[in-house]
Design an enzyme around this catalytic site. Structure first.
Site, PDB file in Angstrom:
ATOM      1  N   ASP A  87    -127.554  70.393 -53.187  1.00 42.60           N
ATOM      2  CA  ASP A  87    -126.321  69.918 -53.825  1.00 42.60           C
ATOM      3  C   ASP A  87    -126.531  69.191 -55.149  1.00 42.60           C
ATOM      4  O   ASP A  87    -127.589  68.613 -55.412  1.00 42.60           O
ATOM      5  CB  ASP A  87    -125.602  68.950 -52.881  1.00 42.60           C
ATOM      6  CG  ASP A  87    -124.843  69.667 -51.778  1.00 42.60           C
ATOM      7  OD1 ASP A  87    -125.146  70.845 -51.499  1.00 42.60           O
ATOM      8  OD2 ASP A  87    -123.950  69.033 -51.188  1.00 42.60           O
ATOM      9  N   HIS A 234    -130.681  67.589 -52.051  1.00 47.13           N
ATOM     10  CA  HIS A 234    -130.079  67.450 -53.377  1.00 47.13           C
ATOM     11  C   HIS A 234    -131.105  67.763 -54.469  1.00 47.13           C
ATOM     12  O   HIS A 234    -132.280  67.393 -54.350  1.00 47.13           O
ATOM     13  CB  HIS A 234    -129.545  66.028 -53.587  1.00 47.13           C
ATOM     14  CG  HIS A 234    -128.387  65.679 -52.715  1.00 47.13           C
ATOM     15  ND1 HIS A 234    -128.528  65.327 -51.386  1.00 47.13           N
ATOM     16  CD2 HIS A 234    -127.052  65.644 -52.978  1.00 47.13           C
ATOM     17  CE1 HIS A 234    -127.337  65.080 -50.862  1.00 47.13           C
ATOM     18  NE2 HIS A 234    -126.425  65.267 -51.799  1.00 47.13           N
TER      19      HIS A 234
END
Length: 269
Positions: A87, A234
């Site tokens: 992400d 992430h």
């Protein structure tokens, strides 16, 4: 035989001849009608100039499939497969490093991108696609409170980001939508689905954005994998050095556990 008798006999002979002719004509007509029936129900025998052909069959109608609005967690491959999701990128420093680790271990992932960041780094978006990964819409501003905003705001966040990511990708489609912080609403799921994107959740949140340390990130994956197959990492939002280091340990460990790598489901059975 008198004249009257001769006249009566003549009439009888003529009537008999007419009856025979009518019978013969009837037999011929029946044969023609039977032939017409063999050509097709309701067909009539016509001359060449009058005959028409049935229209050529067209392509079968295409059913429009609506994307499910339920939040996806399962893996397409089923079984012991897991889904790696990344992400908040793309990030010019950390996305290439994450891509390198994934390539080293032959793992495909879903990259959930923030629209303006994708627009700013189209080269990275294209590399993600070229390496065989899938794209996910993560809105334009990563607003974790968007579930409390208007439907118009949610629609703008979702559809503008989708357009930015696809433009940066050079034609590749965005296949998923992930709400920032899990701030899904029935409206946001519907908007995404109508745009061809499956809402995407997660089962294991590594909390790597908090930078808890590489060992803590790895430990979270090992301890929470029983929750389900979709794991959240992430590549954007700050220093992701711990994430890269954790991926280098997690990916081979998953393989050792007999896990395979898949993409999240997009349709329902």
């Amino acid at each position: 035989m008198g004249l009257k008798g001769k006249y009566t006999a003549h009439i009888a002979v003529a009537a008999s001849a007419v009856a025979i002719s009518l019978a013969a004509w009837g037999a011929t007509a029946l044969t023609d009608n039977e032939a017409a029936a063999r050509m097709g129900a309701g067909s009539q025998k016509t001359g060449p100039a009058e005959r028409t052909q049935d229209p050529a069959p067209g392509p079968p109608p295409v059913s429009k499939v609506r994307m499910p609005q339920g939040i996806a967690h399962a893996a397409e491959a089923g079984g012991k497969a897991v889904n790696i999701t990344i992400d908040d990128g793309p990030d010019p420093q950390w996305t290439p490093k994450v891509l390198d680790v994934l390539k080293e271990h032959n793992v495909k992932a879903v990259f959930c991108m923030v629209g303006p960041r994708a627009k700013e780094h189209p080269d990275l978006v294209k590399r993600v696609v070229a390496d065989g990964h899938r794209l996910c819409d993560h809105t334009t501003s990563h607003d974790t409170t968007m579930d409390k905003k208007s439907v118009a705001y949610q629609k703008q966040q979702i559809l503008d980001a989708k357009r930015m990511i696809e433009d940066a990708a050079g034609g590749a489609k965005v296949e998923y939508y992930r709400a920032p912080g899990g701030a899904f609403t029935p409206d946001s799921r519907r908007i995404a689905a109508e745009a061809g994107m499956r809402p995407l959740g997660w089962n294991v949140d590594t909390k790597d954005f908090e930078k808890p340390g590489t060992s803590a990130i790895v430990g979270t994956v090992k301890n929470e994998l029983s929750n389900g197959p979709t794991i959240l990492f992430h590549d954007g939002g700050g220093d992701r050095g711990q994430t890269v280091a954790a991926l280098k340990q997690v990916l081979p460990w998953l393989t050792e556990q007999g896990r395979t790598f898949s993409f999240p489901v997009r349709t329902t059975p």
